[in-house]
Design an enzyme around this catalytic site. Structure first.
Site, PDB file in Angstrom:
ATOM      1  N   ARG A 364       0.801  -1.223   0.000  1.00 51.11           N
ATOM      2  CA  ARG A 364       0.000   0.000   0.000  1.00 51.11           C
ATOM      3  C   ARG A 364       0.833   1.272   0.000  1.00 51.11           C
ATOM      4  O   ARG A 364       0.338   2.312  -0.387  1.00 51.11           O
ATOM      5  CB  ARG A 364      -0.961   0.006   1.186  1.00 51.11           C
ATOM      6  N   VAL A 365       2.067   1.219   0.460  1.00 49.16           N
ATOM      7  CA  VAL A 365       2.850   2.457   0.488  1.00 49.16           C
ATOM      8  C   VAL A 365       4.163   2.363  -0.285  1.00 49.16           C
ATOM      9  O   VAL A 365       4.765   3.382  -0.592  1.00 49.16           O
ATOM     10  CB  VAL A 365       3.157   2.908   1.939  1.00 49.16           C
TER      11      VAL A 365
END
Ligand code: ATP
Ligand code: MG
Length: 502
Positions: A364-365
Site C-alpha cells: 500500500r505504500v
C-alpha cells in the site's frame, strides 16, 4: 511533664524528618495456586502490569492479572517447579531486554540469555513494551528496502518503515522470502533482527546456518523462543525484538525485523489467557488479540528527520490453514499491515517459486518509494501477468488459438519464468532492471519457454561480462536513463542473436 513530652516529640519529629532509608523495600507474596505455567500469588500488591516477579531459584514470572489481594502471573521458565507456599518477590519494574549493539551477531532468548553458547552481557537494557512513535514523529515512507526478489521489488515494492505481511500455508516459502531479504541487506547499512516464535529448534538452527554461511550474522541478531519454551517466553519474543530494533531506529539507523511467525504468537497468548481464566472469544482467542499485534506492528515507523530519521521495517509472517486468509488472526494482521505477500501452495507445488499470488498481494505504500529504474521497467507487469493467467485458463480447453493469444501466452510464460528465483540468491537492482528491460525489449523472444530457466543465468553472466559499466551506472544512480537504456537495447539484440545460434 508536659514540657518533657513536647521535647521528646520534637526530637522524634526531627529524627523522622532526617531519616533516609538505606535499604531496598521488597514486596513479597506467596504462591497459592499453580497450574500449567500459570501461578496465583496472594498478598503481593501488583504495582505495574507486566511486572517482573522473582520466584526464587532462578525462576521468573510476569504479573499479567492485577487483582485486589494478589496477582495472576505467568512463569517464564518452562518446566519450572513452583510449589504452593513459595515466596515471590516483586521487582517493581517491567521485564527488560538488551538493546545495545552487542546483540548483533548473537542468538538470544527474549530476556537476553545467550543461546549460542557464549557469555553475553549488554550495556543497555530497555523495557519490552513501549508506546509507538506518534504522528508528528513520523514521515511518509520514502526510501525502498530491496528484497532482491524480483516479483516483490517490481510489483509489491517494500519501503523502509513499512509493515509488509508474508502470509501463506505451511511450507510455501514464507521464511525463505524473509531470509532472502535479510541476505540482500549485506553492505546496505541495514541492521536485521530475526525473531523466531514457537518454531522447532532444528528449523531455527537451519536459519542461523544459512545466515552464517552468507556472512549475514555480521549485521543480524536472532531472538528465539522455541516451541519448547514457555508460552510466556514466546509471547515476549516479538516485543523483545521490537525493542532492540526500536533502540537502533532511535539511533538513526535503518532496521529490518522479521517476526516468524505471529500465528504461533497468537496461539501462545491464547494459551496464557485461557490458563489465566480470561473469557475466550472468537476461535477461543481472548478479546485483546487484535491489540496484541497492533501495538507491536505500530512500533515500526519511518521517523521524521527531527527524530533522527531512523526506520523500522517489519516483515510479520502469518501461517494460514487451507489457504484461508479470512480466518481471525490473518484478517486482523492484514488490516494492521501496509500490504501483504500472499503465497500459495498450489503455485509452490507447480514449480513457481517464490509462490507469490500477484493478484492477492499488494503493497500500500511501497510504490511511492520505488527506485526510478524499477518504476520505469515494472509499469505494466501486473496487468500483463493477470491477462496471461486469465487466458491460460481458457487455453486449456482448445488447441485452436489465434496468433495474438498465442503471443500473450508465450510472453506470460516467459515472464513467469523470469519471476522464478532460486532461494538464497537475491538479485541486485541492476540485475533486476536488465531482466525486466530485456523482457520488454524482446531479448527473450527467440528463447523457448522451456529453456528460460537455463538462459536467465547465461543472460546475467553476459551482461556482467560485457556491460559492467552500465550495470554500475544503474546501481549508483538507481536510475536507468535514456542513454543507458539505448546502449542496453543494443546488447539485448546481440544477446538474442547469440541465444538463437546456441
Ligand atoms: P513453514 O510453514 O514450515 O514455516 P515456510 O512457509 O516458512 O514453511 P520455507 O521453510 O521457507 O517455508 O520453505 C519450504 C521449503 O521450500 C524449504 O525446503 C525451502 O528450501 C523450499 N523453498 C522455498 N523457497 C524456494 C525457492 N525460491 N526455490 C527453491 N526452493 C524453495
Ligand atoms: Mg517458516
Amino acid at each position: 511533664m508536659n514540657f518533657e513530652t513536647d521535647a521528646l516529640n520534637e526530637i522524634l519529629k526531627k529524627r523522622i524528618e532526617e531519616f533516609t532509608p538505606n535499604g531496598t523495600v521488597y514486596t513479597c507474596g506467596t504462591v497459592t495456586k499453580v497450574s500449567d505455567g500459570v501461578a496465583r500469588v496472594e498478598n503481593l500488591p501488583g504495582r505495574c502490569y507486566g511486572e517482573l516477579l522473582d520466584f526464587g531459584n532462578g525462576i521468573w514470572g510476569i504479573a499479567l492479572d492485577l487483582e485486589e489481594n494478589g496477582v495472576g502471573a505467568v512463569i517464564l521458565n518452562s518446566g519450572a517447579s513452583v510449589s504452593i507456599g513459595d515466596v515471590v518477590t516483586g521487582t517493581g519494574h517491567p521485564v527488560d531486554t538488551p538493546v545495545s549493539y552487542s546483540v548483533i551477531g548473537r542468538v538470544l532468548n527474549p530476556i537476553g540469555a545467550p543461546l549460542d553458547g557464549e557469555p553475553f552481557k549488554a550495556k543497555k537494557y530497555a523495557p519490552m513494551e513501549k508506546n509507538a512513535p506518534g504522528i508528528i514523529a513520523r514521515k511518509p515512507v520514502c526510501e525502498p528496502l530491496d528484497t532482491g526478489i524480483l516479483p516483490i521489488d517490481s510489483m509489491i515494492p517494500i519501503g523502509k518503515g513499512q509493515r509488509e505481511l508474508i502470509i501463506g500455508d505451511r511450507q510455501t516459502g514464507k521464511t525463505t522470502i524473509a531470509i532472502d531479504t535479510i541476505l540482500n541487506q549485506k553492505n546496505k547499512n541495514v541492521i536485521c533482527i530475526y525473531c523466531a516464535i514457537g518454531q522447532k529448534a532444528s528449523t531455527i538452527a537451519q536459519v542461523i546456518m544459512t545466515l552464517r554461511k552468507a556472512d549475514a550474522m555480521k549485521y543480524t541478531a536472532v531472538v528465539a523462543a522455541t516451541a519448547a519454551d514457555s508460552p510466556a517466553m514466546q509471547y515476549l519474543a516479538p516485543y523483545a525484538a521490537c525493542s532492540m530494533a526500536e533502540s537502533f531506529m532511535r539511533d538513526g539507523r535503518d532496521v529490518l525485523v522479521v517476526y516468524d511467525d505471529l500465528s504461533k504468537h497468537a496461539v501462545a497468548y491464547r494459551t496464557m489467557s485461557l490458563l489465566l481464566h480470561r473469557p475466550p472469544g472468537r476461535e477461543a482467542y481472548p478479546g485483546d488479540v487484535f491489540y496484541l499485534h497492533s501495538r507491536l506492528l505500530e512500533r515500526s515507523a519511518c521517523l521524521a528527520d527531527s527524530e533522527g530519521g531512523g526506520t523500522m521495517t517489519a516483515l510479520p509472517i502469518i501461517e494460514t490453514t487451507g489457504g484461508n486468509i479470512s480466518a481471525y488472526i490473518p484478517t486482523n494482521v492484514i488490516s494492521i499491515t501496509d500490504g501483504q505477500i500472499y503465497l500459495e501452495s498450489e503455485l509452490f507445488h507447480s514449480g513457481i517459486r517464490p509462490a507469490i499470488n500477484t493478484g492477492l498481494s499488494v503493497s500500500r505504500v511501497g510504490r511511492a518509494a520505488q527506485y526510478k529504474a524499477m518504476r520505469k521497467v515494472s509499469g505494466l507487469l501486473r496487468i500483463e501477468l493477470a491477462q496471461y493467467k486469465e487466458m491460460a485458463v481458457f487455453a486449456r480447453f482448445g488447441s485452436d488459438l489465434d496468433p495474438a493469444t498465442k503471443a500473450t501466452l508465450q510472453r506470460g510464460e516467459k515472464l513467469t519464468a523470469i519471476f522464478n528465483q532460486e532461494k538464497n540468491k537475491p538479485y541486485s537492482l541492476s540485475q533486476e532492471t536488465i531482466l525486466l528491460l530485456g523482457f520488454r525489449c524482446g531479448a527473450f523472444d527467440s528463447v523457448e519457454s522451456k529453456n528460460m530457466k537455463k538462459m536467465i543465468p547465461a543472460f546475467l553472466r553476459y551482461f556482467e561480462k560485457n556491460c559492467g559499466d552500465l550495470l554500475y551506472r544503474i546501481e549508483s544512480t538507481h536510475d536507468c536513463d535514456e542513454q543507458t537504456e539505448e546502449l542496453l537495447k543494443g546488447h539485448f539484440g546481440r544477446w538474442a542473436e547469440l541465444a538463437e545460434s546456441e
